[in-house]
Scaffold this motif. Structure first.
Motif, PDB file in Angstrom:
ATOM      1  N   UNK A 302       0.805  -1.241   0.000  1.00 19.95           N
ATOM      2  CA  UNK A 302       0.000   0.000   0.000  1.00 19.95           C
ATOM      3  C   UNK A 302       0.827   1.275   0.000  1.00 19.95           C
ATOM      4  N   UNK A 303       1.947   1.281   0.713  1.00 18.65           N
ATOM      5  CA  UNK A 303       2.755   2.498   0.814  1.00 18.65           C
ATOM      6  C   UNK A 303       3.998   2.434  -0.063  1.00 18.65           C
ATOM      7  N   UNK A 304       4.061   1.451  -0.958  1.00 15.25           N
ATOM      8  CA  UNK A 304       5.211   1.332  -1.847  1.00 15.25           C
ATOM      9  C   UNK A 304       5.061   2.191  -3.082  1.00 15.25           C
ATOM     10  N   UNK A 305       6.098   2.278  -3.902  1.00 16.42           N
ATOM     11  CA  UNK A 305       6.051   3.096  -5.120  1.00 16.42           C
ATOM     12  C   UNK A 305       4.908   2.710  -6.054  1.00 16.42           C
ATOM     13  N   UNK A 306       4.662   1.407  -6.224  1.00 16.60           N
ATOM     14  CA  UNK A 306       3.598   0.968  -7.127  1.00 16.60           C
ATOM     15  C   UNK A 306       2.229   1.428  -6.638  1.00 16.60           C
ATOM     16  N   UNK A 307       1.996   1.304  -5.315  1.00 12.97           N
ATOM     17  CA  UNK A 307       0.722   1.746  -4.763  1.00 12.97           C
ATOM     18  C   UNK A 307       0.502   3.235  -4.966  1.00 12.97           C
ATOM     19  N   UNK A 308       1.558   4.019  -4.772  1.00  9.96           N
ATOM     20  CA  UNK A 308       1.453   5.467  -4.960  1.00  9.96           C
ATOM     21  C   UNK A 308       1.206   5.825  -6.421  1.00  9.96           C
TER      22      UNK A 308
END
Length: 479
Positions: A302-308
């Motif tokens: 959720x807080x990783x680059x992909x989620x962002x």
């Protein structure tokens, strides 16, 4: 008259014999010699000898990841193994290879050659020796290490070539220290490129049939211009000797890693923060693909680059920064090679629609250095220590009549000759914890095993449950 005729015949016969014995011009000296190339390189190829003290009487050195008969054999050779009295420390000395890349004293070898060593000595072809004063950095994932020595005069150094232009059939040459026989040279061809041998998430090996054996590990693989195009790392060998299947880390990968080790003392890999799997034939049409391709996103941190960046589960990543993603194994390599903090354009298929998304690449946390992106087979099946393990699905729970109170990873096959079988692990058992940490997916078991291997321990602790939920602890030998 008759005698003259006989002499004339003999002379004619002699000329004919000479003509028969004379070599054809094209084969007068055999294949083209590599002596001129080798002569300028051998001084830069070194032998690496290491010594380490082991507190445990039984077991192999931490640098060895498997027994000598393991299929993917390392090339690092133990030449002295002295055991003291029971329980006393023992010293293990080992031999490997390396090569000089900077006249000031920078030397490349394999990580497993020097891992855990108390002392590292570099031996040169002229008989001189230098002690390694510093390990500038090492990377277990690509099995590379960068060492520093302090020479009295500039060393002979060699340069890297471009491994991306290698083609199957190109001639290559290996120089190294097989079985302690320093300065040995062998020649072969590139048998394959971009070879994945399931050694790690970044597998991209050059395969060659140039004879390399134990002790060649960390030595250079040259092209015919005398440039290093690979670092010899592993072999397939049921016997422990060369059978013509060796693997080298491509020079382009090595240069990128070594530059980071020199600058930072560590690797700084990109991080996307997704868990991916392969697209199967059955999935392709459902996802809107004409054929299986890309990396299917199973979950997103959720807080990783992909989620962002807005990447979602069920997205299929088809392109990463201009690099086509043919399967899930392509993505970890592409991401790891990316620049931390850089904006990267992704092409993603979502519900049949092709989208362009931009992600700001993060840095892979040190605690997650086993892999930048978790990957698994489409069914999640893993094999380790003689066990086949799978996610505990509803179907498998019903098949093995496993209680609903049990959670973990189910054992679906056991090699009868494995250490696990000797510990009475059975089909239908559920791995609940590994080294006192709960596990829910096969890759979590694999990650725990890797961590134990890296720590140098020889056994791994499983908490197992039977179908009824009864628990027991089992300590399984790793090798």
């Amino acid at each position: 008259m008759r005698r003259a005729c006989l002499l004339r015949y003999a002379a004619t016969a002699g000329l004919g014999l000479a003509a028969l014995l004379a070599p054809a011009p094209g084969f007068a000296k055999g294949p083209v010699s590599v002596a001129d190339i080798a002569e300028g390189l051998q001084d830069a190829v070194v032998n690496i000898s290491t010594t380490q003290t082991l507190k445990e009487r039984n077991g192999s050195p931490p640098g060895r990841k498997g027994p000598k008969t393991s299929p993917f054999d390392e090339l690092f050779d133990d030449f002295f193994d002295e055991e003291g009295p029971d329980g006393s420390p023992r010293k293990v000395s080992s031999l490997g290879s390396g090569f000089v890349i900077d006249p000031s004293g920078l030397i490349v070898t394999n990580n497993h050659v020097i891992e855990g060593a108390d002392e590292i000595i570099v031996n040169f072809t002229d008989g001189s020796k230098l002690k390694v004063i510093k390990i500038l950095g090492h990377d277990p994932e690509t099995d590379l290490a960068l060492l520093q020595v302090k020479p009295r005069k500039p060393l002979k150094a060699i340069t890297f070539g471009d491994s991306s232009i290698l083609r199957v059939g190109d001639w290559v040459m290996a120089i190294g220290n097989p079985f302690g026989l320093g300065g040995s040279l062998t020649v072969g061809v590139v048998s394959a490129v971009k070879r994945d041998i399931n050694a790690g998430p970044y597998d991209n090996f050059i395969q060659t049939d140039a004879a390399i054996n134990r002790g060649n590990s960390g030595g250079p693989l040259f092209n015919m211009d005398g440039q290093v195009v690979g670092v010899n790392t592993a072999i397939i060998s049921p016997t422990g000797g060369s059978i013509g299947i060796g693997f080298a880390v491509p020079s382009n990968t090595a240069v990128r890693v070594l530059n980071q080790l020199k600058e930072f003392g560590e690797t700084r890999r990109g991080w996307l923060g997704v868990h991916v799997q392969n697209v199967t034939d059955e999935m392709a049409s459902t996802l809107g693909l004409e054929e299986p391709m890309g990396a299917l996103v199973a979950s997103v941190a959720p807080e990783g680059p992909a989620g962002s960046a807005g990447i979602k589960p069920r997205d299929v990543i088809l392109d990463f920064g201009g690099q086509s993603i043919r399967n899930m194994r392509d993505l970890p390599r592409a991401v790891a090679n990316g620049t931390v903090g850089a904006d990267v354009l992704l092409k993603v298929l979502r519900d049949g629609e092709l989208l362009d998304l931009t992600v700001t690449l993060g840095r892979l946390p040190a605690s997650e250095d086993d892999e930048a992106i978790e990957t698994e087979d489409s069914d999640g099946v893993k094999e380790l220590l003689g066990l086949t393990i799978e996610p505990l699905t509803a179907d498998l729970r019903a098949k093995f009549e496993i209680s609903g109170t049990v959670d973990g990873v189910v054992v679906t096959a056991v090699d009868p000759d494995s250490p696990a079988a000797k510990k009475r692990i059975e089909v239908g058992d559920v791995i609940v914890e590994v080294t006192q940490e709960a596990v829910h997916r096969p890759e979590e078991v694999v990650a725990r095993l890797r961590a134990v291997e890296k720590s140098g321990r020889r056994k791994i602790l499983f908490l197992l449950a039977n179908a009824d939920g009864d628990l027991r602890l089992v300590n399984v030998p790793i090798s």
